[in-house]
Design an enzyme around this catalytic site. Structure first.
Site, PDB file in Angstrom:
ATOM      1  N   ASN B 153       0.808  -1.228   0.000  1.00 57.67           N
ATOM      2  CA  ASN B 153       0.000   0.000   0.000  1.00 57.67           C
ATOM      3  C   ASN B 153       0.837   1.272   0.000  1.00 57.67           C
ATOM      4  OD1 ASN B 153       0.763  -0.649   2.718  1.00 57.67           O
ATOM      5  ND2 ASN B 153      -0.701   0.841   3.440  1.00 57.67           N
ATOM      6  N   CYS B 326       5.916  11.304  11.526  1.00 54.41           N
ATOM      7  CA  CYS B 326       5.112  12.313  12.219  1.00 54.41           C
ATOM      8  C   CYS B 326       3.619  12.074  12.075  1.00 54.41           C
ATOM      9  CB  CYS B 326       5.447  13.694  11.693  1.00 54.41           C
ATOM     10  SG  CYS B 326       7.008  14.266  12.306  1.00 54.41           S
TER      11      CYS B 326
END
Lengths: 129, 384
Positions: B153, B326
């Site tokens: 993915n 992040c």
């Protein structure tokens, strides 16, 4: 904050139009914090006159909050005495930005540390002179 | 105000308009419980049976009973890994998975180590393709199950499943394939490809969220993860989510019907995007240049960080994904990007664009322009 992941309007303003970006040639103080593994690196340059931060610039590699906190802390420190600037905490920066998502409070809120490092650097240099 | 451009179909897909039309035939859902024998129950039963046939047809099996419906790909992966490993533990207690599997495969594979299973992660090369020699060495005679995704993915790389299958079956173990990202985009044939267990997501086929499926080759034994009322051959107890299952069935039918044309259309857009974006300074394609999903374009940019890219693109009206630490819950760099050999700093600067039905070739110049502007803006701030 109601939204745990998203950023405040204030963070987005500073992220999109960061203040005080750049480098000061021959700075009076220089601080650098972070590392590539954690994903945030910030550097702050200061120019000091009569114990007051006369000019301040930063460059940051990192996420939205890393850039916004850098922009904010430089705004907050500009024109302050070194003593006053040393009292600026990570929490103060987050508060001024109308909050940061909880997981960003530690990892991407290093701007105050970079400021303090730049002031320490200035003081070290003063001692040697 | 310019229209939004949505480029994160790997994260969530809008429901296919044909599926939405189908779903609207049942504004009140299905009244009956499929386990009952009065008319309402039989209608629900028939809706589930039809969906089962449609999903079976999409993956090339003539045995609809080999399909069980679940709540999604995560549950399918859990039943496949835990259920097959535990049920067949006498065969052996080693599990093998590629280093770039989705977290919903890696975590159950890691978790059953507590039950005495050993886990080997098989490496991939710099394009993300499984290293077949290393896989052959990792799959030992006691390897009860090997889990290799059909396609990744984050970097879009398609795996050589038939070769993988030959290696796994030479040692007598089972092959599980997570086809969440591949199904409906490239042909899948569980017979031809030699797949024992196959995971599907309803949403990734253009259906609703909260429904998925698991193919289990007839004769393969799996034990349940949840226990209860015995629905779905006892492997997924609990009253069936009839409405979502029926809609997933329609999504599978449409995906099968439209795959050839739609994949060709998206691949042409993808190739233009890749050509445009890799023309930006210090921008690189991640994943395989040819063996990649038709709707998938993924990149990394030196000296800038992915969440910033994502935010700046959002401000320009474009939704993209990133493997940046992040943006992850764990704040760790993407295991996929580290597995293809990127350094941490490189892995932070990723951007993923996954296309869907609403995207068009006309959007390419605006996307490439926005990426260029974003990269320039962030490079002007970076100390690296």
């Amino acid at each position: 904050m109601a939204d745990q992941i998203g950023y405040s309007q204030k963070v987005m303003e500073h992220f999109m139009n960061p203040h005080n970006v750049g480098v000061i040639e021959n700075p009076d103080g220089y601080g650098k914090v972070g590392n590539p593994v954690c994903g945030d690196i910030m550097e702050i340059f200061i120019k000091v006159k009569d114990d007051v931060i006369e000019d301040i610039r930063f460059r940051t590699f990192g996420c939205g909050s890393a850039i916004a906190t850098s922009s904010m802390v430089t705004d907050m420190a500009r024109g302050k005495t070194l003593e006053e600037a040393l009292k600026i905490t990570r929490d103060d920066v987050a508060t001024e930005l109308e909050g940061l998502p909880p997981k960003k409070m530690h990892c991407s809120n290093l701007a105050a540390d970079a400021l303090h490092a730049a002031i320490e650097d200035y003081r070290e240099k003063q001692k040697k002179e | 105000m310019e229209e939004r451009i949505y480029l994160d179909h790997a994260a969530a897909m809008p429901v296919h308009p044909g599926v939405a039309r189908f779903c609207r035939q049942f504004p009140d859902g299905f009244a009956g419980n499929p386990s009952t024998i009065y008319r309402e129950g039989l209608q629900a039963q028939e809706a589930v049976a039809t969906a089962r046939e449609r999903v079976a047809a999409l993956v090339g099996t003539s045995a609809p009973d080999s399909i069980i419906f679940t709540s999604g790909a995560t549950e399918s992966n859990n039943i496949a890994i835990r259920g097959a490993a535990l049920r067949n533990r006498k065969f052996g207690k080693r599990v093998v998975a590629s280093a770039t599997e989705h977290i919903s495969v890696l975590n159950p594979a890691k978790d059953i180590q507590k039950g005495g299973f050993a886990l080997t992660l098989a490496p991939v090369d710099r394009f993300g393709t499984i290293d077949l020699d290393a896989l052959a060495a990792a799959v030992t005679p006691g390897t009860v199950i090997t889990s290799i995704h059909h396609a990744n993915n984050e970097i879009g790389t398609i795996q050589p499943i038939r070769e993988v299958s030959a290696i796994v079956h030479e040692q007598g173990g089972l092959l599980h394939v997570d086809a969440t990202d591949a199904a409906g985009r490239i042909p899948i044939d569980v017979e031809r490809d030699g797949i024992d267990l196959l995971t599907l997501s309803g949403n990734q086929l253009g259906g609703p969220d909260g429904v998925g499926a698991l193919y289990i080759r007839p004769g393969v034994r799996v034990q349940p993860v949840l226990v209860g009322g015995g629905q779905e051959r006892g492997l997924r107890p609990g009253t069936e989510n009839v409405f979502a299952i029926a809609c997933m069935g329609e999504a599978a039918r449409l995906a099968g019907e439209e795959m050839a044309g739609e994949s060709k259309r998206l691949a042409a857009i993808r190739d233009r995007l890749i050509a445009g974006i890799t023309g930006i300074e210090e921008a690189y394609l991640t994943g395989h240049p040819e063996e990649r999903l038709p709707h998938h374009a993924s990149f990394r940019f030196s000296r800038i960080e992915g969440e910033s890219i994502q935010l700046a693109m959002d401000m320009l009206g474009i939704a993209v994904a990133t493997g940046s630490a992040c943006t992850s819950r764990t704040l760790e760099a993407s295991h996929v990007l580290l597995a293809i050999g990127l350094a941490h700093a490189e892995a932070h600067g990723s951007m993923v664009a996954t296309l869907g039905r609403r995207n068009s070739m006309d959007e390419v110049p605006r996307i490439v322009g926005a990426v260029g502007e974003t990269v320039k803006r962030l490079r002007a701030i970076t100390p690296l």
